[in-house]
Design a protein around this motif. Structure first.
Motif, PDB file in Angstrom:
ATOM      1  N   GLU A 172      10.306   8.865  22.502  1.00  0.00           N
ATOM      2  CA  GLU A 172      11.763   8.888  22.492  1.00  0.00           C
ATOM      3  C   GLU A 172      12.242   9.870  21.426  1.00  0.00           C
ATOM      4  OE1 GLU A 172      13.855   5.659  19.682  1.00  0.00           O
ATOM      5  OE2 GLU A 172      12.798   4.723  21.352  1.00  0.00           O
ATOM      6  N   ILE A 173      13.482  10.325  21.594  1.00  0.00           N
ATOM      7  CA  ILE A 173      14.100  11.205  20.616  1.00  0.00           C
ATOM      8  C   ILE A 173      15.589  10.881  20.577  1.00  0.00           C
ATOM      9  CG2 ILE A 173      14.491  13.053  22.297  1.00  0.00           C
ATOM     10  CD1 ILE A 173      13.879  15.026  20.004  1.00  0.00           C
ATOM     11  N   ALA A 174      16.183  10.942  19.381  1.00  0.00           N
ATOM     12  CA  ALA A 174      17.588  10.553  19.244  1.00  0.00           C
ATOM     13  C   ALA A 174      18.215  11.295  18.073  1.00  0.00           C
ATOM     14  CB  ALA A 174      17.712   9.047  19.036  1.00  0.00           C
ATOM     15  N   GLY A 214      18.130  12.225  12.649  1.00  0.00           N
ATOM     16  CA  GLY A 214      17.275  12.560  13.774  1.00  0.00           C
ATOM     17  C   GLY A 214      16.026  11.693  13.729  1.00  0.00           C
ATOM     18  N   ASP A 215      15.629  11.185  14.874  1.00  0.00           N
ATOM     19  CA  ASP A 215      14.459  10.304  14.945  1.00  0.00           C
ATOM     20  C   ASP A 215      13.691  10.601  16.228  1.00  0.00           C
ATOM     21  OD1 ASP A 215      15.092   8.093  12.711  1.00  0.00           O
ATOM     22  OD2 ASP A 215      16.934   8.523  13.817  1.00  0.00           O
ATOM     23  N   GLY A 216      12.398  10.390  16.169  1.00  0.00           N
ATOM     24  CA  GLY A 216      11.602  10.581  17.363  1.00  0.00           C
ATOM     25  C   GLY A 216      10.213   9.999  17.226  1.00  0.00           C
ATOM     26  N   SER A 217       9.585   9.763  18.349  1.00  0.00           N
ATOM     27  CA  SER A 217       8.204   9.271  18.360  1.00  0.00           C
ATOM     28  C   SER A 217       7.529   9.737  19.640  1.00  0.00           C
ATOM     29  CB  SER A 217       8.159   7.734  18.274  1.00  0.00           C
ATOM     30  OG  SER A 217       8.753   7.154  19.422  1.00  0.00           O
ATOM     31  N   LEU A 218       6.215   9.846  19.582  1.00  0.00           N
ATOM     32  CA  LEU A 218       5.440  10.265  20.742  1.00  0.00           C
ATOM     33  C   LEU A 218       4.073   9.615  20.669  1.00  0.00           C
ATOM     34  CD1 LEU A 218       5.282  12.121  23.261  1.00  0.00           C
ATOM     35  CD2 LEU A 218       4.298  13.875  21.759  1.00  0.00           C
ATOM     36  N   ALA A 219       3.669   9.002  21.765  1.00  0.00           N
ATOM     37  CA  ALA A 219       2.343   8.392  21.875  1.00  0.00           C
ATOM     38  C   ALA A 219       1.593   9.038  23.033  1.00  0.00           C
ATOM     39  CB  ALA A 219       2.466   6.884  22.097  1.00  0.00           C
ATOM     40  N   THR A 258      -8.154   5.169  23.668  1.00  0.00           N
ATOM     41  CA  THR A 258      -7.740   6.154  22.652  1.00  0.00           C
ATOM     42  C   THR A 258      -6.238   6.401  22.737  1.00  0.00           C
ATOM     43  OG1 THR A 258      -9.881   7.268  22.860  1.00  0.00           O
ATOM     44  CG2 THR A 258      -8.103   8.483  21.763  1.00  0.00           C
ATOM     45  N   THR A 259      -5.557   6.281  21.600  1.00  0.00           N
ATOM     46  CA  THR A 259      -4.121   6.561  21.530  1.00  0.00           C
ATOM     47  C   THR A 259      -3.816   7.304  20.236  1.00  0.00           C
ATOM     48  OG1 THR A 259      -3.538   4.586  22.807  1.00  0.00           O
ATOM     49  CG2 THR A 259      -1.790   5.594  21.468  1.00  0.00           C
ATOM     50  N   GLY A 260      -3.090   8.405  20.351  1.00  0.00           N
ATOM     51  CA  GLY A 260      -2.626   9.123  19.183  1.00  0.00           C
ATOM     52  C   GLY A 260      -1.108   9.052  19.130  1.00  0.00           C
ATOM     53  N   THR A 261      -0.552   8.819  17.954  1.00  0.00           N
ATOM     54  CA  THR A 261       0.896   8.679  17.817  1.00  0.00           C
ATOM     55  C   THR A 261       1.411   9.584  16.712  1.00  0.00           C
ATOM     56  OG1 THR A 261       0.721   6.841  16.230  1.00  0.00           O
ATOM     57  CG2 THR A 261       0.801   6.271  18.552  1.00  0.00           C
ATOM     58  N   THR A 262       2.668   9.988  16.850  1.00  0.00           N
ATOM     59  CA  THR A 262       3.340  10.742  15.801  1.00  0.00           C
ATOM     60  C   THR A 262       4.797  10.318  15.760  1.00  0.00           C
ATOM     61  OG1 THR A 262       3.836  12.955  14.957  1.00  0.00           O
ATOM     62  CG2 THR A 262       3.916  12.670  17.324  1.00  0.00           C
ATOM     63  N   ASP A 263       5.396  10.325  14.565  1.00  0.00           N
ATOM     64  CA  ASP A 263       6.787   9.902  14.385  1.00  0.00           C
ATOM     65  C   ASP A 263       7.465  10.857  13.415  1.00  0.00           C
ATOM     66  OD1 ASP A 263       6.915   6.933  15.583  1.00  0.00           O
ATOM     67  OD2 ASP A 263       5.026   7.140  14.482  1.00  0.00           O
ATOM     68  N   PHE A 264       8.780  11.015  13.567  1.00  0.00           N
ATOM     69  CA  PHE A 264       9.552  11.707  12.553  1.00  0.00           C
ATOM     70  C   PHE A 264      10.885  10.991  12.380  1.00  0.00           C
ATOM     71  CE2 PHE A 264      11.488  13.765  16.234  1.00  0.00           C
ATOM     72  CZ  PHE A 264      12.804  13.937  15.840  1.00  0.00           C
ATOM     73  N   SER A 265      11.424  11.063  11.191  1.00  0.00           N
ATOM     74  CA  SER A 265      12.686  10.380  10.894  1.00  0.00           C
ATOM     75  C   SER A 265      13.332  11.035   9.684  1.00  0.00           C
ATOM     76  CB  SER A 265      12.428   8.895  10.607  1.00  0.00           C
ATOM     77  OG  SER A 265      13.624   8.243  10.220  1.00  0.00           O
ATOM     78  N   THR A 266      14.647  11.210   9.736  1.00  0.00           N
ATOM     79  CA  THR A 266      15.362  11.703   8.574  1.00  0.00           C
ATOM     80  C   THR A 266      15.604  10.540   7.628  1.00  0.00           C
ATOM     81  OG1 THR A 266      17.443  11.371   9.752  1.00  0.00           O
ATOM     82  CG2 THR A 266      16.495  13.571   9.803  1.00  0.00           C
TER      83      THR A 266
END
Length: 204
Positions: free
Chosen positions: A161-163, A184-189, A196-204
């Motif tokens: 998701e991204i917002a 700004g926020d987002g995540s990706l799996a 096997t699962t790789g995840t990444t997140d970003f957030s202000t």
């Protein structure tokens, strides 16, 4: 050489499946860290790196009616600061201990399988144990946040998701201006295999 900055974290999470696409998510976490000398709030004159304990508990209810999706979540975060030392002098940091409470409501509409735009609102309140800090300033606050974004999914490989949004926080002390910011926020799996699962997140 820079001093060591040890950290530790533990988390427990669970989900209750209710009737017909409704679930309850539960989580509780603990985190230990130490204040860094690069922190603008690092105690002046401190000769050690005081510890910070954070306890984070959240409950969320998720559900769907047709193509309408709903989330209601409540969260409580307790942050406690250890006293620092400057030689033989103790620097009291107990005035920084606080609670952060928040309630969040999200509504989404599934335009197509795997693509759901959403809007989200959040109310929060930060309550310090002491009414004022060492300078006599009341730093407790309350505020709100609004976000709009989209969730996307290409099961079982991709999900994210991204917002973007805005956040405002008004502090109790009239001498302090309100805090406002774009967010700004987002995540990706990514799950290339079932194991096997790789995840990444970003957030202000």
């Amino acid at each position: 050489a820079a001093p060591d900055n040890p950290t530790a974290e533990a988390k427990v999470a669970g989900r209750l499946d209710l009737a017909d696409r409704w679930t309850v998510d539960l989580s509780s976490a603990y985190q230990y860290s130490q204040q860094s000398v690069s922190d603008p709030n690092f105690p002046v004159g401190a000769t050690d790196n005081p510890g910070v304990d954070t306890f984070d508990t959240a409950v969320g209810i998720n559900g769907a009616l047709g193509r309408n999706e709903f989330t209601f979540a409540t969260r409580a975060i307790r942050t406690m600061y250890d006293n620092a030392e400057a030689g033989n002098v103790v620097i009291d940091q107990q005035y920084r201990n606080n609670w952060l409470y928040s309630e969040r409501l999200r509504y989404g509409f599934e335009l197509s399988p795997g693509f759901t735009p959403f809007i989200e609102g959040e109310l929060f309140q930060r309550a310090y144990d002491d009414g004022t800090d060492n300078n006599g300033i009341a730093r407790s606050s309350r505020g709100y946040a609004v976000r709009a974004g989209v969730t996307f999914e290409d099961a079982p490989i991709w999900k994210g998701e991204i917002a973007i949004g805005t956040r405002q926080e008004k502090l109790d002390d009239p001498s302090l201006a309100a805090l406002r910011a774009l967010t700004g926020d987002g995540s990706l799996a990514w799950s290339p295999t079932e194991l096997t699962t790789g995840t990444t997140d970003f957030s202000t």
